[in-house]
Scaffold this active site. Structure first.
Site, PDB file in Angstrom:
ATOM      1  N   GLY A 148       0.838  -1.193   0.000  1.00  0.00           N
ATOM      2  CA  GLY A 148       0.000   0.000   0.000  1.00  0.00           C
ATOM      3  C   GLY A 148       0.870   1.238   0.000  1.00  0.00           C
ATOM      4  CD  GLN A 175       3.188   5.866   2.731  1.00  0.00           C
ATOM      5  OE1 GLN A 175       2.241   5.338   2.173  1.00  0.00           O
ATOM      6  NE2 GLN A 175       4.161   5.175   3.300  1.00  0.00           N
ATOM      7  CB  CYS A 184       4.727   2.255   7.521  1.00  0.00           C
ATOM      8  SG  CYS A 184       4.319   3.767   6.638  1.00  0.00           S
ATOM      9  CG  LEU A 185       6.409   0.986   1.535  1.00  0.00           C
ATOM     10  CD1 LEU A 185       6.007   1.260   0.102  1.00  0.00           C
ATOM     11  CD2 LEU A 185       7.477  -0.099   1.599  1.00  0.00           C
ATOM     12  CG  HIS A 230      -1.034   1.320   7.216  1.00  0.00           C
ATOM     13  ND1 HIS A 230      -0.118   0.841   8.129  1.00  0.00           N
ATOM     14  CD2 HIS A 230      -0.337   2.150   6.378  1.00  0.00           C
ATOM     15  CE1 HIS A 230       1.079   1.384   7.858  1.00  0.00           C
ATOM     16  NE2 HIS A 230       0.961   2.168   6.799  1.00  0.00           N
ATOM     17  CD  GLU A 231      -1.080   2.454   2.632  1.00  0.00           C
ATOM     18  OE1 GLU A 231      -0.648   3.612   2.512  1.00  0.00           O
ATOM     19  OE2 GLU A 231      -0.361   1.502   2.995  1.00  0.00           O
ATOM     20  CG  HIS A 258      -0.022   7.045   5.275  1.00  0.00           C
ATOM     21  ND1 HIS A 258       1.119   7.477   5.919  1.00  0.00           N
ATOM     22  CD2 HIS A 258       0.150   5.700   5.116  1.00  0.00           C
ATOM     23  CE1 HIS A 258       1.936   6.445   6.122  1.00  0.00           C
ATOM     24  NE2 HIS A 258       1.378   5.351   5.650  1.00  0.00           N
TER      25      HIS A 258
HETATM   26 ZN    ZN Z   1       2.211   3.502   5.805  1.00  0.00          ZN
END
Ligand code: ZN
Length: 188
Positions: free
Chosen positions: A59, A64, A107-108, A149-150, A153
């Site tokens: 995701g 991000q 998380c990236l 989660h996304e 953000h």
């Molecule tokens: Zn994330």
């Protein structure tokens, strides 16, 4: 009818977008609604997908990559070339289950950190797809977790803000070169 976005689920040598990490202020800014789903947005979607697959993510949210838009891409089946990714523009939660589930997240934007987070087990979400068409999805388990989660953000919330075990959190952050001061705990 508009064409769907074609992206190979492979790594590219030079991912088109830079992923910002914990401590960077862009991750904390609320994203703005997308006014129009057009070719420019579809180019961004394609670049986000290439960047996500290149980083082994499932995701990615526009903030991000320092884009202040309510846009997320999700693919919980990245090994399956035939399964199309999900593109959610202006996603809105319609329903969450009372039932909660605990699952490990990463998380990236916080590479190396993996911790348990409690979230609703199932959700219903409305959104526009990459062609601007209104859609609704019911999701459970990993897909629900990933979408939530996304979507966090988009309001500047990171999964570490939702981790209950502060001892484990502080250890994981330190081990991976991040700082506890950059966590902004959310009370749910
Ligand atoms: Zn994330």
């Amino acid at each position: 009818m508009a064409a769907t976005i074609q992206v190979n689920k492979t790594k590219v040598k030079q991912p088109p977008l830079d992923i910002h990490t914990l401590g960077d202020r862009v991750l904390r800014q609320p994203a703005k609604r997308v006014a129009k789903v057009d070719d420019e947005l579809r180019v961004l979607v394609k670049e986000m997908l290439q960047t996500m697959y290149s980083a082994d993510g499932i995701g990615l949210a526009a903030p991000q990559v320092a884009i202040n838009k309510q846009l997320i891409v999700v693919d919980v089946d990245p090994e399956n070339a035939a399964a199309p990714p999900l593109v959610l523009v202006n996603p809105k939660i319609l329903r969450v289950s009372k039932e909660l589930a605990v699952g490990q997240e990463g998380c990236l934007s916080i590479p190396g950190v993996f911790l348990d987070v409690v979230r609703p087990a199932a959700i219903e979400v409305s959104f526009k797809d990459e062609n601007g068409r209104p859609q609704k999805i019911q999701a459970a388990d990993l897909l629900a977790r990933c979408i939530l989660h996304e979507m966090d953000h988009l309001t500047g919330v990171l999964f570490v803000d939702r981790v209950d075990n502060s001892l484990a959190l502080n250890q994981e952050l330190k081990k991976n070169g991040f700082f506890a001061k950059d966590v902004q705990p959310v009370k749910s």
